[in-house]
Design a protein around this motif. Structure first.
Motif, mmCIF file in Angstrom:
data_model
loop_
_atom_site.group_PDB
_atom_site.id
_atom_site.type_symbol
_atom_site.label_atom_id
_atom_site.label_comp_id
_atom_site.label_asym_id
_atom_site.label_seq_id
_atom_site.Cartn_x
_atom_site.Cartn_y
_atom_site.Cartn_z
ATOM 1 N N ASP A 23 0.788 -1.228 0.000
ATOM 2 C CA ASP A 23 0.000 0.000 0.000
ATOM 3 C C ASP A 23 0.824 1.284 0.000
ATOM 4 O OD1 ASP A 23 -2.285 -1.487 -0.002
ATOM 5 O OD2 ASP A 23 -2.641 -1.314 2.150
ATOM 6 N N TYR A 24 2.117 1.199 0.331
ATOM 7 C CA TYR A 24 2.935 2.403 0.483
ATOM 8 C C TYR A 24 4.290 2.260 -0.211
ATOM 9 C CZ TYR A 24 -0.244 3.283 4.413
ATOM 10 O OH TYR A 24 -1.344 3.478 5.192
ATOM 11 N N PHE A 25 4.867 3.405 -0.592
ATOM 12 C CA PHE A 25 6.272 3.480 -0.968
ATOM 13 C C PHE A 25 7.032 3.746 0.333
ATOM 14 C CE2 PHE A 25 4.343 5.153 -4.968
ATOM 15 C CZ PHE A 25 4.811 4.166 -5.824
ATOM 16 N N ILE A 26 7.981 2.903 0.676
ATOM 17 C CA ILE A 26 8.758 3.085 1.903
ATOM 18 C C ILE A 26 9.988 3.909 1.545
ATOM 19 C CG2 ILE A 26 9.924 1.955 3.824
ATOM 20 C CD1 ILE A 26 6.883 1.398 3.630
ATOM 21 N N GLY A 131 1.691 7.044 0.414
ATOM 22 C CA GLY A 131 0.642 6.200 -0.137
ATOM 23 C C GLY A 131 0.774 5.964 -1.632
ATOM 24 N N LYS A 132 0.427 4.754 -2.047
ATOM 25 C CA LYS A 132 0.420 4.396 -3.468
ATOM 26 C C LYS A 132 -0.978 4.591 -4.033
ATOM 27 C CE LYS A 132 3.912 0.755 -3.714
ATOM 28 N NZ LYS A 132 4.139 -0.667 -4.006
ATOM 29 N N HIS A 133 -1.020 4.910 -5.324
ATOM 30 C CA HIS A 133 -2.290 4.944 -6.043
ATOM 31 C C HIS A 133 -2.544 3.553 -6.608
ATOM 32 C CE1 HIS A 133 -2.734 9.254 -5.794
ATOM 33 N NE2 HIS A 133 -1.457 9.400 -6.149
ATOM 34 N N GLU A 134 -3.749 3.325 -7.070
ATOM 35 C CA GLU A 134 -4.113 2.007 -7.610
ATOM 36 C C GLU A 134 -3.248 1.638 -8.806
ATOM 37 O OE1 GLU A 134 -5.935 -1.473 -7.224
ATOM 38 O OE2 GLU A 134 -6.349 0.228 -5.933
ATOM 39 N N TYR A 135 -2.938 2.606 -9.669
ATOM 40 C CA TYR A 135 -2.126 2.291 -10.845
ATOM 41 C C TYR A 135 -0.690 1.966 -10.460
ATOM 42 C CZ TYR A 135 -1.078 7.316 -10.482
ATOM 43 O OH TYR A 135 -0.722 8.559 -10.035
ATOM 44 N N ASP A 136 -0.193 2.510 -9.362
ATOM 45 C CA ASP A 136 1.140 2.150 -8.883
ATOM 46 C C ASP A 136 1.175 0.696 -8.435
ATOM 47 O OD1 ASP A 136 2.222 4.683 -9.292
ATOM 48 O OD2 ASP A 136 1.611 5.377 -7.297
ATOM 49 N N LYS A 137 0.116 0.263 -7.759
ATOM 50 C CA LYS A 137 0.041 -1.115 -7.294
ATOM 51 C C LYS A 137 0.007 -2.072 -8.478
ATOM 52 C CE LYS A 137 -2.554 0.200 -3.204
ATOM 53 N NZ LYS A 137 -3.824 0.085 -2.493
ATOM 54 N N ARG A 138 -0.784 -1.709 -9.516
ATOM 55 C CA ARG A 138 -0.860 -2.568 -10.705
ATOM 56 C C ARG A 138 0.494 -2.643 -11.403
ATOM 57 N NH1 ARG A 138 -6.128 -0.105 -11.487
ATOM 58 N NH2 ARG A 138 -5.181 1.411 -12.891
ATOM 59 N N HIS A 139 1.219 -1.520 -11.451
ATOM 60 C CA HIS A 139 2.533 -1.488 -12.084
ATOM 61 C C HIS A 139 3.513 -2.397 -11.331
ATOM 62 C CE1 HIS A 139 5.997 0.008 -14.231
ATOM 63 N NE2 HIS A 139 6.585 0.274 -13.069
ATOM 64 N N ASP A 140 3.471 -2.366 -9.987
ATOM 65 C CA ASP A 140 4.347 -3.223 -9.193
ATOM 66 C C ASP A 140 4.050 -4.703 -9.426
ATOM 67 O OD1 ASP A 140 5.602 -1.022 -8.166
ATOM 68 O OD2 ASP A 140 4.606 -1.114 -6.201
ATOM 69 N N ILE A 141 2.776 -5.042 -9.501
ATOM 70 C CA ILE A 141 2.384 -6.434 -9.738
ATOM 71 C C ILE A 141 2.856 -6.881 -11.116
ATOM 72 C CG2 ILE A 141 0.409 -7.968 -10.088
ATOM 73 C CD1 ILE A 141 -1.033 -6.308 -7.904
ATOM 74 N N LYS A 142 2.691 -6.028 -12.113
ATOM 75 C CA LYS A 142 3.124 -6.341 -13.473
ATOM 76 C C LYS A 142 4.640 -6.541 -13.529
ATOM 77 C CE LYS A 142 2.942 -4.453 -18.154
ATOM 78 N NZ LYS A 142 2.514 -3.314 -18.965
ATOM 79 N N ALA A 143 5.403 -5.662 -12.885
ATOM 80 C CA ALA A 143 6.871 -5.777 -12.878
ATOM 81 C C ALA A 143 7.311 -7.048 -12.163
ATOM 82 C CB ALA A 143 7.484 -4.553 -12.208
ATOM 83 N N ARG A 144 6.654 -7.394 -11.073
ATOM 84 C CA ARG A 144 7.015 -8.608 -10.340
ATOM 85 C C ARG A 144 6.732 -9.849 -11.185
ATOM 86 N NH1 ARG A 144 4.261 -7.809 -5.543
ATOM 87 N NH2 ARG A 144 2.418 -8.753 -6.452
ATOM 88 N N ASP A 145 5.604 -9.866 -11.906
ATOM 89 C CA ASP A 145 5.277 -11.004 -12.771
ATOM 90 C C ASP A 145 6.270 -11.126 -13.925
ATOM 91 O OD1 ASP A 145 3.153 -11.665 -11.186
ATOM 92 O OD2 ASP A 145 1.646 -10.714 -12.483
ATOM 93 N N GLN A 146 6.661 -9.994 -14.496
ATOM 94 C CA GLN A 146 7.646 -10.035 -15.582
ATOM 95 C C GLN A 146 8.989 -10.551 -15.087
ATOM 96 O OE1 GLN A 146 7.605 -6.008 -17.004
ATOM 97 N NE2 GLN A 146 5.918 -6.377 -18.449
ATOM 98 N N LYS A 147 9.408 -10.124 -13.920
ATOM 99 C CA LYS A 147 10.685 -10.587 -13.354
ATOM 100 C C LYS A 147 10.632 -12.092 -13.089
ATOM 101 C CE LYS A 147 13.927 -9.837 -9.569
ATOM 102 N NZ LYS A 147 14.311 -11.207 -9.533
ATOM 103 N N ARG A 148 9.509 -12.555 -12.563
ATOM 104 C CA ARG A 148 9.344 -13.979 -12.283
ATOM 105 C C ARG A 148 9.403 -14.794 -13.580
ATOM 106 N NH1 ARG A 148 4.259 -14.292 -9.687
ATOM 107 N NH2 ARG A 148 5.259 -13.389 -7.876
ATOM 108 N N GLN A 149 8.773 -14.271 -14.633
ATOM 109 C CA GLN A 149 8.772 -14.965 -15.913
ATOM 110 C C GLN A 149 10.186 -14.997 -16.514
ATOM 111 O OE1 GLN A 149 6.091 -13.232 -18.707
ATOM 112 N NE2 GLN A 149 5.968 -15.079 -19.971
#
Length: 157
Positions: A23-26, A131-149
């Motif tokens: 939910d947040y940028f630390i 705080g993160k916005h919804e699009y930031d959260k989606r971007h993080d999820i997308k980047a994590r999936d790409q890295k995993r792939q």
């Protein structure tokens, strides 16, 4: 002989706040001691802690950890603690001043990230969070999936 700084390993980590990183940028982290009663530290050692909704507030030049749930100690009697009481954080004055100044900015808060034992003392890793916005959260999820792939494909080469 120089002593090495000990980092909290997985054996000493009592609780983590995985939701905070979602939910947040630390931006910055601090290690703080926490003032606990006898039955609270016994519950912490049993890993009966929830950090999910916690945050840090500042009053009269002191920092307090709020909304942290430490379950009552099962072997405790009438001296058991209130599970949701506010707990004082043990920080230097400079650190408290720096954190309270950071909180004055809009959209910035201080959240607990991890609770662990260090030399048999309970410590809390707190972070200055924006705080993160919804699009930031989606971007993080997308980047994590790409890295995993990519890691999955590179594993075969």
């Amino acid at each position: 002989m120089v002593k090495k700084k000990s980092k909290p390993n997985n054996d000493n980590v009592m609780a983590t706040n995985r939701k905070a990183r979602h939910d947040y940028f630390i931006e910055e982290t601090f290690e703080a001691g926490i003032a606990l009663t006898g039955t609270e530290i016994k519950s912490v050692r049993e890993r009966r802690v929830t950090l999910k909704d916690g945050f840090v507030s500042f009053r009269n030049g002191e920092a307090f950890l709020q909304n942290i749930h430490i379950n009552e100690y099962t072997e405790g009697n009438q001296f058991n603690h209130d599970p949701l009481r506010n707990r004082k954080l043990l920080l230097h004055k400079k650190e408290i001043r720096k954190l309270s100044d950071a909180v004055q900015t809009k959209g910035v808060t201080v959240v607990p990230l991890k609770m662990y034992l260090k030399h048999n003392f309970a410590k809390v890793l707190i972070g200055v969070a924006k705080g993160k916005h919804e699009y930031d959260k989606r971007h993080d999820i997308k980047a994590r999936d790409q890295k995993r792939q990519i890691d999955r494909v590179m594993k075969h080469y």
